[in-house]
Design an enzyme around this catalytic site. Structure first.
Site, short mmCIF file in Angstrom:
data_model
loop_
_atom_site.label_atom_id
_atom_site.label_comp_id
_atom_site.label_asym_id
_atom_site.label_seq_id
_atom_site.Cartn_x
_atom_site.Cartn_y
_atom_site.Cartn_z
N ARG A 15 0.84 -1.20 0.00
CA ARG A 15 0.00 0.00 0.00
C ARG A 15 0.88 1.26 0.00
O ARG A 15 2.09 1.18 0.15
CB ARG A 15 -0.91 -0.01 1.24
N LYS A 75 2.62 1.67 7.10
CA LYS A 75 3.08 0.82 8.22
C LYS A 75 4.07 1.57 9.11
O LYS A 75 4.66 2.57 8.71
CB LYS A 75 3.75 -0.46 7.69
N TYR A 94 0.17 4.04 10.59
CA TYR A 94 -0.03 3.01 11.61
C TYR A 94 1.30 2.89 12.37
O TYR A 94 2.36 2.76 11.72
CB TYR A 94 -0.34 1.64 10.99
N HIS A 96 1.45 1.07 15.81
CA HIS A 96 1.44 -0.17 16.62
C HIS A 96 2.66 -0.24 17.53
O HIS A 96 3.45 -1.19 17.47
CB HIS A 96 1.38 -1.40 15.69
N GLU A 118 -4.06 3.86 14.29
CA GLU A 118 -4.87 2.87 15.00
C GLU A 118 -5.49 3.38 16.30
O GLU A 118 -6.36 2.72 16.85
CB GLU A 118 -4.06 1.58 15.28
N SER A 134 -10.84 -3.55 8.14
CA SER A 134 -11.76 -4.63 8.53
C SER A 134 -12.79 -4.86 7.43
O SER A 134 -13.20 -6.00 7.18
CB SER A 134 -12.47 -4.27 9.85
N ASP A 198 -22.87 -14.30 17.33
CA ASP A 198 -22.27 -13.23 18.13
C ASP A 198 -22.74 -13.35 19.56
O ASP A 198 -23.81 -13.92 19.83
CB ASP A 198 -22.61 -11.84 17.56
N ILE A 269 -6.91 -13.67 13.37
CA ILE A 269 -5.58 -14.20 13.66
C ILE A 269 -4.60 -13.10 14.08
O ILE A 269 -3.65 -13.34 14.80
CB ILE A 269 -5.03 -14.99 12.43
N ASP A 270 -4.86 -11.86 13.65
CA ASP A 270 -3.94 -10.79 14.06
C ASP A 270 -4.04 -10.52 15.57
O ASP A 270 -3.19 -9.84 16.14
CB ASP A 270 -4.16 -9.50 13.25
N VAL A 298 -4.02 -15.54 7.30
CA VAL A 298 -3.08 -14.48 6.94
C VAL A 298 -3.35 -13.25 7.82
O VAL A 298 -4.48 -12.80 7.94
CB VAL A 298 -3.21 -14.14 5.44
N ASN A 300 -2.29 -10.13 7.52
CA ASN A 300 -2.53 -8.83 6.85
C ASN A 300 -3.24 -9.06 5.52
O ASN A 300 -2.69 -8.81 4.45
CB ASN A 300 -1.23 -8.06 6.66
N1 LIG Z 1 -6.31 -10.67 9.31
C1 LIG Z 1 -6.44 -9.44 8.84
O1 LIG Z 1 -5.84 -9.06 7.85
C2 LIG Z 1 -7.38 -8.49 9.54
C3 LIG Z 1 -7.78 -7.30 8.91
C4 LIG Z 1 -8.70 -6.49 9.58
C5 LIG Z 1 -9.19 -6.86 10.84
N2 LIG Z 1 -8.74 -8.02 11.41
C6 LIG Z 1 -9.22 -8.50 12.73
O2 LIG Z 1 -10.53 -9.02 12.62
C7 LIG Z 1 -11.09 -9.05 13.93
C8 LIG Z 1 -12.50 -8.48 13.92
O3 LIG Z 1 -12.42 -7.08 13.66
P1 LIG Z 1 -13.72 -6.15 13.60
O4 LIG Z 1 -13.26 -4.83 13.11
O5 LIG Z 1 -14.83 -6.84 12.90
O6 LIG Z 1 -14.09 -6.04 15.16
P2 LIG Z 1 -15.49 -5.57 15.76
O7 LIG Z 1 -15.19 -5.07 17.13
O8 LIG Z 1 -16.19 -4.67 14.82
O9 LIG Z 1 -16.35 -6.92 15.87
C9 LIG Z 1 -16.03 -7.97 16.76
C10 LIG Z 1 -17.30 -8.73 17.08
O10 LIG Z 1 -16.92 -9.90 17.82
C11 LIG Z 1 -17.98 -10.14 18.72
N3 LIG Z 1 -17.55 -11.09 19.75
C12 LIG Z 1 -16.75 -10.89 20.82
N4 LIG Z 1 -16.62 -12.03 21.52
C13 LIG Z 1 -17.36 -12.98 20.88
C14 LIG Z 1 -17.64 -14.35 21.13
N5 LIG Z 1 -17.12 -15.00 22.19
N6 LIG Z 1 -18.45 -15.01 20.27
C15 LIG Z 1 -18.96 -14.37 19.19
N7 LIG Z 1 -18.75 -13.08 18.93
C16 LIG Z 1 -17.96 -12.38 19.76
C17 LIG Z 1 -18.32 -8.76 19.26
O11 LIG Z 1 -19.58 -8.74 19.90
C18 LIG Z 1 -18.29 -7.94 17.97
O12 LIG Z 1 -19.55 -7.87 17.35
C19 LIG Z 1 -10.11 -8.26 14.80
O13 LIG Z 1 -9.26 -9.15 15.48
C20 LIG Z 1 -9.33 -7.47 13.81
O14 LIG Z 1 -8.04 -7.07 14.30
C21 LIG Z 1 -7.85 -8.83 10.79
#
Ligand SMILES: NC(=O)c1ccc[n+]([C@@H]2O[C@H](COP(=O)([O-])OP(=O)(O)OC[C@H]3O[C@@H](n4cnc5c(N)ncnc54)[C@H](O)[C@@H]3O)[C@@H](O)[C@H]2O)c1
Length: 371
Positions: A15, A75, A94, A96, A118, A134, A198, A269-270, A298, A300
């Site tokens: 990016r 980053k 970002y 972090h 962040e 997200s 959820d 996973i992050d 993955v 990111n």
């Molecule tokens: N891998 C990647 O590249 C990448 C990219 C973006 C975001 N993410 C990650 O994705 C994850 C979700 O992000 P988000 O922005 O949607 O967060 P968010 O806060 O918008 O949503 C999280 C949801 O999880 C629910 N939750 C919490 N505990 C729970 C449980 N025990 N059972 C069921 N649901 C539960 C919450 O109520 C909430 O609705 C985060 O860890 C974020 O860092 C990863």
């Protein structure tokens, strides 16, 4: 103000911190923008587009950092970039910082004004500069999952949408926040049967209103999760407990009961992942198999679609960038408490509590330093 845009140097980061549209607006407002040669190349934004928009293309990262008052990146700087830090420089990216004390030290020693994407908050208290990634990861999770369900990629050879006379695949999304909602949109759009789990019943009520009867909602508990995952073709992990490791709510035993050739995309996973068998992977080697179930973990995901990710990220960061450029960092931070939440380092002090606590450093509230 002179705004500098270096090319990202972190491994697999494609990016870039600003688009040609952003350059155009900054130049129209009277600022000068220096873009490092090929900074946008991997996001399909060539030097020519930046030049047409009014940027000056600069041959070396060293000169971009040296000449700019404000550096905009994606980053956190990596070690070889620390030597560019100097007193008075404003860095908007970002950061972090919590897990990287050496970066914090470098920013403090050189008295860099470090504003971290962040931790910026909007009026509703959410994190507007995390949301776009997200959204990208949520939408991508279904696209990736659909591809891994193909036989060629180790899946059970299933088309998520089915065809007339053949039922669609079943997608189980765990967590109905930004990632989960965006995953649900795409999965429903493909014609899959979708169950969203959820813990937050009000969130399930909202989603039930938004998607109507097309989405099955389910309260999160281990009994429901065991049943839902056993019947799933694709499981998407999307839970978040802010500031904490993700809970491992899909256990190894549940994974062992899943269909052979089913797919898990653990987006969470992050934060450690919400599936016990998930471990971080990279774009160069994204998947592995446990108990016949394909895992894609993955950390990111947006890095795979840098063109979209750059546009989505900069749509959100640009209004802040324009304010910092036009008012100067101090005034912009004073006027917007949400932006001030993004201030992590200022005048050699740590101004973000979470970073100070995680590194046992002294915390100096930003408000006192800015007034
Ligand atoms: N891998 C990647 O590249 C990448 C990219 C973006 C975001 N993410 C990650 O994705 C994850 C979700 O992000 P988000 O922005 O949607 O967060 P968010 O806060 O918008 O949503 C999280 C949801 O999880 C629910 N939750 C919490 N505990 C729970 C449980 N025990 N059972 C069921 N649901 C539960 C919450 O109520 C909430 O609705 C985060 O860890 C974020 O860092 C990863």
């Amino acid at each position: 103000m002179i705004i500098g845009v270096p090319k990202e140097v972190k491994d697999h980061e494609s990016r870039v911190g600003i688009t040609p549209a952003g350059v155009h607006a900054l130049v129209a407002a009277g600022h000068k923008v220096l873009v490092e040669h090929n900074a946008g190349e991997l996001s399909a934004m060539p030097d020519d587009d930046y030049q047409v928009a009014g940027a000056e293309i600069v041959g070396s990262a060293h000169d971009v950092w040296r000449l700019a008052d404000l550096i905009v990146k994606v980053k956190e700087p990596i070690e070889k970039e620390y030597r560019h830090f100097r007193e008075g420089l404003v860095l908007f990216t970002y950061l972090h910082l919590a897990p990287v004390p050496e970066l914090t030290t470098a920013l403090l020693e050189k008295k860099v004004t470090g504003i971290a994407y962040e931790t910026v908050r909007d009026r509703s208290g959410t994190l507007p500069l995390l949301t776009p990634m997200s959204e990208v990861a949520g939408r991508m999770s279904v696209q990736v999952g659909a591809a891994y369900l193909e036989k060629e990629h180790g899946g059970r050879g299933l088309l998520l949408g089915g065809v007339p006379g053949v039922p669609p695949g079943h997608v189980v999304i765990i967590g109905g926040g930004i990632v989960g909602t965006n995953a649900a949109k795409i999965a429903l759009g493909l014609g899959a049967r979708v169950t969203l789990v959820d813990l937050n019943l009000n969130r399930l009520r909202d989603l039930d209103d938004i998607f109507g009867g097309r989405l099955n909602t389910l309260a999160s508990n281990s009994y429901n999760l065991a049943n839902a995952t056993r019947e799933a073709d694709l499981v998407i992990g999307a839970v978040l407990i802010p500031g904490a490791m993700a809970p491992k709510i899909v256990t190894r035993a549940m994974v062992s009961q899943m269909r052979k050739g089913a797919v898990i995309v653990d987006v969470a996973i992050d934060q450690g992942g919400c599936v016990e068998t998930a471990k971080p992977t990279s774009h160069s080697n994204p998947s592995y198999v446990v108990d016949g179930v394909v895992h894609y973990c993955v950390t990111n995901m947006p890095g795979a679609v840098p063109h979209t990710s750059t546009l989505a990220l900069t749509n959100s960061t640009f209004p802040y960038l324009m304010r910092i450029a036009s008012l100067g960092a101090r005034e912009a931070l004073k006027k917007d408490p949400g932006l001030a939440e993004g201030l992590n380092t200022f005048q050699g002090k740590v101004t973000y509590r979470g970073v100070a606590e995680s590194q046992q450093r002294e915390w100096t509230p930003a408000a006192g330093l800015l007034s």
